[in-house]
Scaffold this motif. Sequence first.
Motif, mmCIF file in Angstrom:
data_model
loop_
_atom_site.group_PDB
_atom_site.id
_atom_site.type_symbol
_atom_site.label_atom_id
_atom_site.label_comp_id
_atom_site.label_asym_id
_atom_site.label_seq_id
_atom_site.Cartn_x
_atom_site.Cartn_y
_atom_site.Cartn_z
ATOM 1 N N ALA A 1 0.895 -1.113 -0.001
ATOM 2 C CA ALA A 1 -0.226 -0.005 0.031
ATOM 3 C C ALA A 1 0.864 1.296 0.017
ATOM 4 O O ALA A 1 1.976 1.271 0.517
ATOM 5 C CB ALA A 1 -0.732 0.063 1.256
ATOM 6 N N ALA A 2 0.478 2.383 -0.825
ATOM 7 C CA ALA A 2 1.212 3.417 -0.896
ATOM 8 C C ALA A 2 1.701 4.005 0.427
ATOM 9 O O ALA A 2 2.722 4.606 0.753
ATOM 10 C CB ALA A 2 0.537 4.391 -1.777
ATOM 11 N N GLU A 3 0.638 4.139 1.330
ATOM 12 C CA GLU A 3 0.764 4.752 2.584
ATOM 13 C C GLU A 3 1.981 4.147 3.451
ATOM 14 O O GLU A 3 2.382 4.742 4.320
ATOM 15 C CB GLU A 3 -0.369 4.841 3.510
ATOM 16 C CG GLU A 3 -1.034 3.496 3.957
ATOM 17 C CD GLU A 3 -2.052 3.047 2.971
ATOM 18 O OE1 GLU A 3 -2.958 2.001 3.479
ATOM 19 O OE2 GLU A 3 -1.971 3.289 1.782
ATOM 20 N N LEU A 4 2.197 3.004 3.241
ATOM 21 C CA LEU A 4 3.334 2.064 3.747
ATOM 22 C C LEU A 4 4.748 2.618 3.395
ATOM 23 O O LEU A 4 5.828 2.370 3.988
ATOM 24 C CB LEU A 4 3.259 0.482 3.573
ATOM 25 C CG LEU A 4 2.181 -0.043 4.341
ATOM 26 C CD1 LEU A 4 2.223 -1.430 4.337
ATOM 27 C CD2 LEU A 4 1.939 0.402 5.624
ATOM 28 N N LEU A 5 4.821 3.174 2.110
ATOM 29 C CA LEU A 5 6.259 3.640 1.529
ATOM 30 C C LEU A 5 6.263 4.966 1.478
ATOM 31 O O LEU A 5 7.247 5.545 1.180
ATOM 32 C CB LEU A 5 6.467 2.832 0.064
ATOM 33 C CG LEU A 5 6.905 1.522 0.103
ATOM 34 C CD1 LEU A 5 7.099 0.969 -1.084
ATOM 35 C CD2 LEU A 5 7.930 1.127 1.050
ATOM 36 N N ASP A 6 5.172 5.953 1.473
ATOM 37 C CA ASP A 6 5.341 7.218 1.157
ATOM 38 C C ASP A 6 6.275 7.761 1.999
ATOM 39 O O ASP A 6 7.022 8.876 1.650
ATOM 40 C CB ASP A 6 3.688 7.815 1.393
ATOM 41 C CG ASP A 6 2.834 7.513 0.175
ATOM 42 O OD1 ASP A 6 3.377 7.288 -0.821
ATOM 43 O OD2 ASP A 6 1.941 7.791 0.420
ATOM 44 N N HIS A 7 6.357 7.675 3.369
ATOM 45 C CA HIS A 7 7.423 7.958 4.202
ATOM 46 C C HIS A 7 8.644 7.567 4.143
ATOM 47 O O HIS A 7 9.572 7.698 4.949
ATOM 48 C CB HIS A 7 6.647 8.181 5.612
ATOM 49 C CG HIS A 7 6.708 6.571 6.346
ATOM 50 N ND1 HIS A 7 5.720 5.688 5.723
ATOM 51 C CD2 HIS A 7 7.254 6.044 7.215
ATOM 52 C CE1 HIS A 7 5.980 4.563 6.331
ATOM 53 N NE2 HIS A 7 6.975 4.704 7.314
ATOM 54 N N LEU A 8 8.821 6.694 3.127
ATOM 55 C CA LEU A 8 10.209 5.966 3.218
ATOM 56 C C LEU A 8 10.798 6.105 1.852
ATOM 57 O O LEU A 8 11.775 5.485 1.564
ATOM 58 C CB LEU A 8 9.724 4.360 3.436
ATOM 59 C CG LEU A 8 9.446 4.284 4.847
ATOM 60 C CD1 LEU A 8 9.190 2.683 4.875
ATOM 61 C CD2 LEU A 8 10.437 4.506 6.013
ATOM 62 N N ARG A 9 10.480 6.862 0.928
ATOM 63 C CA ARG A 9 11.067 7.175 -0.279
ATOM 64 C C ARG A 9 11.577 8.465 -0.473
ATOM 65 O O ARG A 9 10.893 9.769 -0.611
ATOM 66 C CB ARG A 9 9.984 7.160 -1.289
ATOM 67 C CG ARG A 9 9.402 5.627 -1.483
ATOM 68 C CD ARG A 9 8.258 5.752 -2.771
ATOM 69 N NE ARG A 9 7.930 4.465 -3.343
ATOM 70 C CZ ARG A 9 6.956 3.935 -3.569
ATOM 71 N NH1 ARG A 9 5.949 4.672 -2.982
ATOM 72 N NH2 ARG A 9 6.471 2.909 -3.887
ATOM 73 N N PRO A 10 12.835 8.510 -0.203
ATOM 74 C CA PRO A 10 13.683 9.944 -0.115
ATOM 75 C C PRO A 10 13.608 10.672 -1.637
ATOM 76 O O PRO A 10 13.656 9.906 -2.640
ATOM 77 C CB PRO A 10 14.855 9.632 0.206
ATOM 78 C CG PRO A 10 15.320 8.386 -0.111
ATOM 79 C CD PRO A 10 13.789 7.415 0.111
ATOM 80 N N GLY A 11 13.242 11.843 -1.553
ATOM 81 C CA GLY A 11 13.543 12.507 -2.862
ATOM 82 C C GLY A 11 12.174 12.118 -3.891
ATOM 83 O O GLY A 11 12.294 12.841 -5.011
#
Length: 207
Positions: free
Chosen positions: A188-198
Motif C-alpha cells: 500500500a502506498a501509505e506504507l512507503l510514502d514516508h520511506l521514499r527519499p526525494g
Amino acid sequence: MEEPHHRIRARHTASTITVYQAYSPEIGLPAIRDGRFPAAWKRDRMTWIKPSFLWMMYRCGWGSKEGQETVLAVEITRDGFDWALRHACLSGYARGVHPDRATWQRQLKRSPARVQWDPERDLHLRPVPYRSLQLGLSGEAARRYADEWTVGIRDVTPLAHEIHALVSGGDLGSAARLLPQERPYPVAAELLDHLRPGEQAGRPAVG
C-alpha cells in the motif's frame, strides 16, 4: 519501461515474503536445522534483512566473508513485513520527508525499524541505476521477526556458490536462470510514502 528508483522487489507469495541474511555456521546451521532462529541469535540487537538476493551476495561476498559463510533465505509473513514498514523510519535525514533533522532524529530513536535504500547489483555485483530496500529491525521488531514472523528458513549457500561459479566462468545466462525470481512487491502506498527519499512533492528521486 524504466525501473522506479525506489521499489521493493522480492520473492513473495500471497502470504509470505523471502528475505536474505548471512551468518556464521554457529548461528546459520541451527537456524537451518530447526527452521527458526536459535537462542544464541541476539534479539536485543539490530538485524538487517534484504529482499534482494544479489544485494545479499554483494554484502556477504557470495558467502565467502568471515562470519557470513551461511546464507539464509528467511520466509516471513507479509503481515509482519508490512508492520515493519509501517513502523519504520528512514536511516538518514531526507528533506521533504522529515520537517527537519531534529524531527527525524526523534522518529529514528523511537522507531523499531529503519529503511535504507542501496544500489541494486548485477551478476558481477556492480551497482545498477536503481535501489533496493534494506530493512533494519530492532527491539520489538527484531523479536517479532525471530519468534513470530519467521515461517521457514532455507540454506541457499550452495545456490550462492553455484551462481558465483557460473559468473566466474562467464556463463551469465545460466547464472541468471538460477537467480530467485524477484517481482515487485505489492504494498500500500501509505506504507512507503514516508520511506521514499526525494520522491515527495513531485521531485525526482535522488541517491
